[in-house]
Design a protein around this motif. Structure first.
Motif, PDB file in Angstrom:
ATOM      1  N   HIS A   5       0.802  -1.223   0.000  1.00 56.46           N
ATOM      2  CA  HIS A   5       0.000   0.000   0.000  1.00 56.46           C
ATOM      3  C   HIS A   5       0.840   1.281   0.000  1.00 56.46           C
ATOM      4  CE1 HIS A   5      -3.131  -2.863   0.884  1.00 56.46           C
ATOM      5  NE2 HIS A   5      -4.044  -1.928   0.819  1.00 56.46           N
ATOM      6  N   HIS A  38      -6.140  -0.118  -6.145  1.00 53.82           N
ATOM      7  CA  HIS A  38      -5.722   1.180  -5.619  1.00 53.82           C
ATOM      8  C   HIS A  38      -5.562   1.031  -4.113  1.00 53.82           C
ATOM      9  CE1 HIS A  38      -5.852   5.381  -4.322  1.00 53.82           C
ATOM     10  NE2 HIS A  38      -5.507   5.703  -5.561  1.00 53.82           N
ATOM     11  N   VAL A  80      -5.888   2.903  -1.604  1.00 50.77           N
ATOM     12  CA  VAL A  80      -6.891   3.564  -0.754  1.00 50.77           C
ATOM     13  C   VAL A  80      -8.300   3.194  -1.190  1.00 50.77           C
ATOM     14  CG1 VAL A  80      -7.827   5.778   0.002  1.00 50.77           C
ATOM     15  CG2 VAL A  80      -5.339   5.478  -0.200  1.00 50.77           C
ATOM     16  N   ASP A  81      -8.596   3.350  -2.462  1.00 50.76           N
ATOM     17  CA  ASP A  81      -9.963   3.183  -2.945  1.00 50.76           C
ATOM     18  C   ASP A  81     -10.435   1.736  -2.975  1.00 50.76           C
ATOM     19  OD1 ASP A  81      -9.860   5.896  -3.306  1.00 50.76           O
ATOM     20  OD2 ASP A  81      -9.539   5.804  -5.477  1.00 50.76           O
ATOM     21  N   TYR A 138      -7.019  -5.404   6.216  1.00 46.15           N
ATOM     22  CA  TYR A 138      -7.960  -4.761   5.295  1.00 46.15           C
ATOM     23  C   TYR A 138      -9.061  -5.731   4.881  1.00 46.15           C
ATOM     24  CZ  TYR A 138      -4.277  -1.255   4.429  1.00 46.15           C
ATOM     25  OH  TYR A 138      -3.320  -0.270   4.557  1.00 46.15           O
ATOM     26  N   ALA A 141      -7.280   3.961   8.326  1.00 47.81           N
ATOM     27  CA  ALA A 141      -7.547   4.569   7.021  1.00 47.81           C
ATOM     28  C   ALA A 141      -6.673   5.801   6.806  1.00 47.81           C
ATOM     29  CB  ALA A 141      -9.019   4.943   6.906  1.00 47.81           C
ATOM     30  N   THR A 177      -3.063   4.700   6.243  1.00 47.23           N
ATOM     31  CA  THR A 177      -2.851   4.160   4.898  1.00 47.23           C
ATOM     32  C   THR A 177      -2.681   5.280   3.877  1.00 47.23           C
ATOM     33  OG1 THR A 177      -4.136   2.158   5.401  1.00 47.23           O
ATOM     34  CG2 THR A 177      -3.856   2.718   3.075  1.00 47.23           C
ATOM     35  N   ARG A 178      -3.527   6.275   3.954  1.00 49.17           N
ATOM     36  CA  ARG A 178      -3.430   7.391   3.005  1.00 49.17           C
ATOM     37  C   ARG A 178      -2.102   8.134   3.164  1.00 49.17           C
ATOM     38  NH1 ARG A 178      -6.815   9.910  -0.289  1.00 49.17           N
ATOM     39  NH2 ARG A 178      -8.600   8.697   0.470  1.00 49.17           N
ATOM     40  N   PHE A 230       0.723   6.004   1.652  1.00 51.50           N
ATOM     41  CA  PHE A 230       0.652   6.024   0.193  1.00 51.50           C
ATOM     42  C   PHE A 230       1.245   7.327  -0.341  1.00 51.50           C
ATOM     43  CE2 PHE A 230      -2.231   7.441  -3.372  1.00 51.50           C
ATOM     44  CZ  PHE A 230      -1.542   6.779  -4.370  1.00 51.50           C
TER      45      PHE A 230
END
Length: 318
Positions: free
Chosen positions: A91, A104, A106-107, A249, A296, A299-300, A303
Motif C-alpha cells: 500500500h 488502488h 486507498v480506494d 484490510y 484509514a 494508509t493514506r 501512500f
C-alpha cells in the motif's frame, strides 16, 4: 434506482447480521514464514480463541512484491469472508513502482486495524570499519562505490531508503537486489555485501549475536527492542521516518457491522499479553490504540509519503 439500492442493501444487511457464518480467508500476500505471515497467524489464532465464531484461514499468495495477493483481495466479494494483511510494500511503495497495478491502495480497501509496526534498521557487516552512522558516511566518502547494499528486491523499502541516504549524505553505494529479505540478510551476514536497511526481524538475531552492527533506525522513534540505537532523525537526517507495518484490510464496500465485528476481535488480540510478547519477539511493535479510522488515515499518509521517495530512488518495476 432507489428500489435497486434497497434490494441490494437488504441481503447485505442480512449477511452482516449473521456474520460470520463460514470460515474467513485471510490473504497474506507473501510467502509463509516471513514477518507478515507471522503477524497474521499470531493475530488470527487469538481472534479464533476469543470467540470470533469461525476459523480464520491463512492463505499465502506471494508474488510481485505482494501485489499479486493484494489484487486478489481487492477483487474479492466485500462480504467479510476475504481479508488481507497489507504492508508498506503493498500500500506504500508498489503503487508508485508498478506501471500497471490491479488495485488502488486507498480506494480498493476498507481498513480495519493497524496491527503492528516493524522498525527498519541500518546494519553493517563487522568487516566494515564503522560503528556509527558518522563513521559509515566517512568511510563511504573515502571509498566511493565500494560499499554494496543488500536489498530485499528492486524497489523494496531498504532500496529506496538506501538511495535517500546516498542523496542526503552525499555518498555513492551500490545496491544489490535479492529475491527477499532472507537471502539478502544471509549474504550480509556472510560478508558478501556490506550493509543493509531492512526490517528488524531479519537483522535482530545476528545483531544480538554480534554478527551485525545496528547503526540507526529509519523509524521516527527508537525501536523498543534496541533502545540504545539512535534514529536517523536524531543524527541529522530528518526525512527518515519510515518503517514496515501491517494493516488488516477488507475489500472496499464491506458493510460496517462486519468491519466492527472483525475489529472487536482484533482489538482483543492486540490487548493480549501473549500476543504482544510473540509479536515483540518477532521484532514487531503492536499498535493496540488502532481504530478503522486511524488505519484509514495512516494508509493514506503512507501512500502519499512513499511516492516522492520512490521517484527520488529511480526504482521502477515493469
Amino acid at each position: 434506482m432507489v428500489l435497486i439500492s434497497t434490494l441490494v442493501a437488504v441481503p447485505l444487511a442480512a449477511r452482516a447480521e449473521d456474520y460470520p457464518a463460514r470460515p474467513v480467508k485471510v490473504i497474506i500476500p507473501f510467502s509463509a514464514g516471513g514477518p507478515t505471515d507471522i503477524v497474521g497467524r499470531v493475530i488470527t489464532t487469538k481472534m479464533r480463541e476469543s470467540g470470533f465464531g469461525q476459523p480464520l484461514i491463512i492463505e499465502n499468495r506471494g508474488g510481485g512484491g505482494g501485489s499479486v495477493g493484494t489484487e486478489v483481495a481487492a477483487r474479492s466479494e466485500p462480504d467479510g469472508y476475504t481479508l488481507m494483511i497489507g504492508t508498506s510494500s503493498t500500500h506504500g511503495t508498489n503503487p508508485h513502482l508498478y506501471a500497471k497495478l490491479g488495485y488502488h491502495p486507498v480506494d480498493s480497501f476498507t481498513p480495519i486495524a493497524q496491527v503492528g509496526v516493524t522498525p527498519m534498521m541500518l546494519a553493517v557487516n563487522p568487516k566494515v570499519p564503522a560503528r556509527s552512522v558518522a563513521e559509515f558516511i566517512a568511510y563511504a566518502k573515502a571509498n566511493p562505490g565500494k560499499l554494496n547494499q543488500s536489498s530485499a528486491g528492486v524497489g523494496a523499502g531498504g532500496h529506496i531508503l538506501g538511495a535517500l541516504l546516498n542523496k542526503q549524505a552525499g555518498i555513492t553505494t551500490v545496491v544489490v537486489p535479492y529475491a527477499g529479505s532472507g537471502p539478502a540478510s544471509r549474504d550480509l551476514i556472510a560478508g558478501v555485501t556490506d550493509f543493509a536497511i531492512d526490517g528488524l526481524p531479519v537483522l535482530a538475531p545476528s545483531a544480538r549475536a554480534g554478527g551485525l552492527f545496528l547503526l540507526a533506525t529509519t523509524m521516527g522513534r527508537r525501536a523498543q527492542a534496541f533502545p540504545d540505537v539512535p534514529t536517523m532523525a536524531e543524527l541529522g537526517f530528518p526525512d527518515f521516518d519510515a518503517s514496515t507495518w501491517n494493516v488488516l484490510y477488507a475489500p472496499a464496500g464491506t458493510p460496517k457491522p462486519i468491519i466492527d465485528h472483525i475489529f472487536k476481535y482484533v482489538s482483543i488480540a492486540l490487548a493480549d499479553a501473549g500476543v504482544i510478547a510473540r509479536l515483540q519477539d518477532a521484532g514487531v511493535e503492536p499498535t493496540p490504540d488502532t481504530t478503522p479510522e486511524k488505519a484509514a488515515a495512516f494508509t493514506r499518509r503512507e501512500f502519499e509519503k512513499w511516492g516522492p521517495l520512490v521517484k527520488m530512488s529511480g526504482a521502477k518495476v515493469e
